[in-house]
Scaffold this active site. Sequence first.
Site, PDB file in Angstrom:
ATOM      1  CG  ASP A 173      61.896  80.486 102.390  1.00  0.00           C
ATOM      2  OD1 ASP A 173      61.956  80.007 103.527  1.00  0.00           O
ATOM      3  OD2 ASP A 173      61.368  79.889 101.432  1.00  0.00           O
ATOM      4  CE1 TYR A 265      63.103  74.843 110.243  1.00  0.00           C
ATOM      5  CE2 TYR A 265      62.813  77.139 109.642  1.00  0.00           C
ATOM      6  CZ  TYR A 265      62.622  75.791 109.375  1.00  0.00           C
ATOM      7  OH  TYR A 265      61.943  75.400 108.249  1.00  0.00           O
TER       8      TYR A 265
HETATM    9  P1  NAD Z   1      60.996  68.244  96.427  1.00  0.00           P
HETATM   10  O1  NAD Z   1      61.456  66.920  96.911  1.00  0.00           O
HETATM   11  O2  NAD Z   1      59.555  68.451  96.160  1.00  0.00           O
HETATM   12  O3  NAD Z   1      61.772  68.624  95.068  1.00  0.00           O
HETATM   13  C1  NAD Z   1      63.120  68.554  94.947  1.00  0.00           C
HETATM   14  C2  NAD Z   1      63.519  68.037  93.568  1.00  0.00           C
HETATM   15  O4  NAD Z   1      64.946  67.918  93.537  1.00  0.00           O
HETATM   16  C3  NAD Z   1      62.972  66.659  93.196  1.00  0.00           C
HETATM   17  O5  NAD Z   1      62.183  66.754  92.037  1.00  0.00           O
HETATM   18  C4  NAD Z   1      64.215  65.812  92.962  1.00  0.00           C
HETATM   19  O6  NAD Z   1      64.084  64.901  91.896  1.00  0.00           O
HETATM   20  C5  NAD Z   1      65.258  66.871  92.656  1.00  0.00           C
HETATM   21  N1  NAD Z   1      66.641  66.445  92.857  1.00  0.00           N
HETATM   22  C6  NAD Z   1      67.145  65.601  93.775  1.00  0.00           C
HETATM   23  N2  NAD Z   1      68.466  65.468  93.608  1.00  0.00           N
HETATM   24  C7  NAD Z   1      68.825  66.263  92.566  1.00  0.00           C
HETATM   25  C8  NAD Z   1      70.057  66.553  91.920  1.00  0.00           C
HETATM   26  N3  NAD Z   1      71.187  65.988  92.347  1.00  0.00           N
HETATM   27  N4  NAD Z   1      70.050  67.414  90.899  1.00  0.00           N
HETATM   28  C9  NAD Z   1      68.895  67.957  90.459  1.00  0.00           C
HETATM   29  N5  NAD Z   1      67.710  67.731  91.025  1.00  0.00           N
HETATM   30  C10 NAD Z   1      67.669  66.883  92.071  1.00  0.00           C
HETATM   31  O7  NAD Z   1      61.553  69.298  97.490  1.00  0.00           O
HETATM   32  P2  NAD Z   1      60.977  70.631  98.091  1.00  0.00           P
HETATM   33  O8  NAD Z   1      60.302  70.328  99.360  1.00  0.00           O
HETATM   34  O9  NAD Z   1      60.236  71.411  97.099  1.00  0.00           O
HETATM   35  O10 NAD Z   1      62.302  71.396  98.424  1.00  0.00           O
HETATM   36  C11 NAD Z   1      63.314  71.643  97.494  1.00  0.00           C
HETATM   37  C12 NAD Z   1      64.545  72.127  98.226  1.00  0.00           C
HETATM   38  O11 NAD Z   1      64.392  73.476  98.628  1.00  0.00           O
HETATM   39  C13 NAD Z   1      64.840  71.352  99.514  1.00  0.00           C
HETATM   40  O12 NAD Z   1      66.230  71.252  99.689  1.00  0.00           O
HETATM   41  C14 NAD Z   1      64.253  72.231 100.573  1.00  0.00           C
HETATM   42  O13 NAD Z   1      64.794  71.973 101.826  1.00  0.00           O
HETATM   43  C15 NAD Z   1      64.656  73.571 100.017  1.00  0.00           C
HETATM   44  N6  NAD Z   1      63.985  74.765 100.554  1.00  0.00           N
HETATM   45  C16 NAD Z   1      64.777  75.668 101.159  1.00  0.00           C
HETATM   46  C17 NAD Z   1      64.282  76.831 101.636  1.00  0.00           C
HETATM   47  C18 NAD Z   1      65.215  77.760 102.330  1.00  0.00           C
HETATM   48  O14 NAD Z   1      64.810  78.532 103.183  1.00  0.00           O
HETATM   49  N7  NAD Z   1      66.493  77.719 102.023  1.00  0.00           N
HETATM   50  C19 NAD Z   1      62.929  77.111 101.495  1.00  0.00           C
HETATM   51  C20 NAD Z   1      62.114  76.176 100.859  1.00  0.00           C
HETATM   52  C21 NAD Z   1      62.661  74.995 100.369  1.00  0.00           C
HETATM   53  C1  G6P Z   2      60.962  77.414 105.545  1.00  0.00           C
HETATM   54  C2  G6P Z   2      62.438  77.243 105.727  1.00  0.00           C
HETATM   55  C3  G6P Z   2      62.985  76.304 104.724  1.00  0.00           C
HETATM   56  C4  G6P Z   2      62.249  74.992 104.734  1.00  0.00           C
HETATM   57  C5  G6P Z   2      60.777  75.210 104.599  1.00  0.00           C
HETATM   58  C6  G6P Z   2      60.040  73.915 104.849  1.00  0.00           C
HETATM   59  O1  G6P Z   2      60.692  78.061 104.350  1.00  0.00           O
HETATM   60  O2  G6P Z   2      63.153  78.431 105.651  1.00  0.00           O
HETATM   61  O3  G6P Z   2      64.340  76.124 104.959  1.00  0.00           O
HETATM   62  O4  G6P Z   2      62.689  74.179 103.665  1.00  0.00           O
HETATM   63  O5  G6P Z   2      60.323  76.149 105.525  1.00  0.00           O
HETATM   64  O6  G6P Z   2      58.780  74.003 104.358  1.00  0.00           O
HETATM   65  P1  G6P Z   2      57.855  72.739 104.162  1.00  0.00           P
HETATM   66  O7  G6P Z   2      56.573  73.340 103.774  1.00  0.00           O
HETATM   67  O8  G6P Z   2      58.478  71.897 103.068  1.00  0.00           O
HETATM   68  O9  G6P Z   2      57.841  72.019 105.451  1.00  0.00           O
HETATM   69 MN    MN Z   3      65.403  77.976 105.520  1.00  0.00          MN
END
Ligand code: NAD
Ligand code: G6P
Ligand code: MN
Length: 444
Positions: A173, A265
């Site tokens: 995102d 990044y």
């Molecule tokens: P978080 O730690 O608050 O929540 C993640 C959840 O995943 C936890 O509740 C955990 O119990 C669960 N989990 C762990 N292993 C699991 C499994 N094998 N199966 C099912 N659930 C499982 O994390 P967050 O900060 O909210 O982020 C969630 C994910 O989204 C992270 O990987 C983060 O990097 C990603 N993210 C990506 C983008 C992007 O641009 N692609 C943007 C925002 C967040």
């Molecule tokens: C952006 C990136 C994600 C990353 C997030 C981290 O959205 O694209 O890949 O997971 O920032 O945000 P946070 O608030 O968890 O540092």
């Molecule tokens: Mn990302």
Amino acid sequence: MKRRQLGVTIVGAGSTRTPALIGSLINYKDRFPLRKLILFDIDKSRMEVQEDYIRLTMEKYCPDVELEFTDNEDEAYIDIDYVFVQMRVGGFEMRRHDERIPLKYGLIGQETCGPGGFAYGMRSIKPMIHMVEKIREYNKDAWILNYTNPAAIVGLALAKVFPHDDKILNMCDQPYSMIKSFAKILDVDMYDIEPRYFGLNHFGWFTKLYHGKTGEDLLPKLKEHLVDHEFKPFNAEQRDQSWLDTYKNVNRMMKFFPEYLPNTYLQYYFFADDIAKASDPNFTRADEATRGREKQVLDICKQARDQQSLDGIPLLIGEVHGNMMVEVAESIAFDLKKVFILMGTNKGRKIIPNMPEDAFVEVAGELTKDGAMLYPYGEIKTFYKGLMETQHAYEKLTVESCLESNYQKALEGLTLNRAIADPDKAKAVLDDLMEANKDYWYLK
Ligand code: NAD
Ligand code: G6P
Ligand code: MN
């Protein structure tokens, strides 16, 4: 015509991003109508604290939608159309290690870049492979929309292990988030901006920003603005101090390389030493996010739980993460052909002809009923090619290292990573990370 109703499973539903994602689903309920929502997490306690807020919210706005919470992977994927994946293997406890351990060696402490991103990738790959296998056991047709990080490494690994599964999409995102800020500066609707972009995930550049209605490329105007104006995030999700500093570094990068507009990044690769020096090992982004987003969301959920009503409680909406997830699914479900920044393999060198075939590239493209249609970008210039080839080699070695439990490949990959480069440091940080991650991965 009325749109058909869809079933969605959220994996990693215990994330504190989930309530706002549900707010986005509610916000878009006419555009992306729901019939069923399954919330799945391996950690039931993380879902439990948010469950009442989510239930009350769904009862208020979407009373007819079937709602289910489960920690049973054999129940999570039955009769749904989309899986939104946002798991963090090891949770915030391990995110803290990812961010703190590298700082001991003067290296950047970041969850997706450098040594921290490597350690996180090593944790994410196998559970993600397992999840895809589980989904396919119960559901051959569901679209798997993955946001789990580090998306570059997870995406590359899934493409290698499931080369014929064309219903897996890895998304980020951050370009969407940046476009939101561009639009604010340029005073246009963000949905009128048609970007062109090339790179790898968290490692790319905007090259054009076409106005969808006039066809004008707005990038020159934006670049001119950024010469003497600080770049600021115009979204509620990126207002903490570390994000403000991050956006400012876009101005700094452009002083050296003004041709294109870099993804935020890239700061971790160009200014690795400075950023490491300025970091506080006792207060990294994980701590900032815990005190900010996590606290805000958990307080709201607690209030809903205590009073068993939504009185005085706002509807959380994911301005970036949540809205984008739903818009992505909507574009696929209803064949809207909307333009997003998308990831995919460079198979047949069709997207970037002078990059390796197996590079997991990120470019603009359309989302259709058949999935991601990446726009061929064409050849890239030597500077960017050099940077990207090295980064791709790092990503590839990381995936191979994980799948083969191969220590040497990990060391090679980390040495190639621009945020590390020094083999002494690469080895020291690898050994330390391996110890901290021993419940998740081990290399021989
Ligand atoms: P978080 O730690 O608050 O929540 C993640 C959840 O995943 C936890 O509740 C955990 O119990 C669960 N989990 C762990 N292993 C699991 C499994 N094998 N199966 C099912 N659930 C499982 O994390 P967050 O900060 O909210 O982020 C969630 C994910 O989204 C992270 O990987 C983060 O990097 C990603 N993210 C990506 C983008 C992007 O641009 N692609 C943007 C925002 C967040
Ligand atoms: C952006 C990136 C994600 C990353 C997030 C981290 O959205 O694209 O890949 O997971 O920032 O945000 P946070 O608030 O968890 O540092
Ligand atoms: Mn990302």
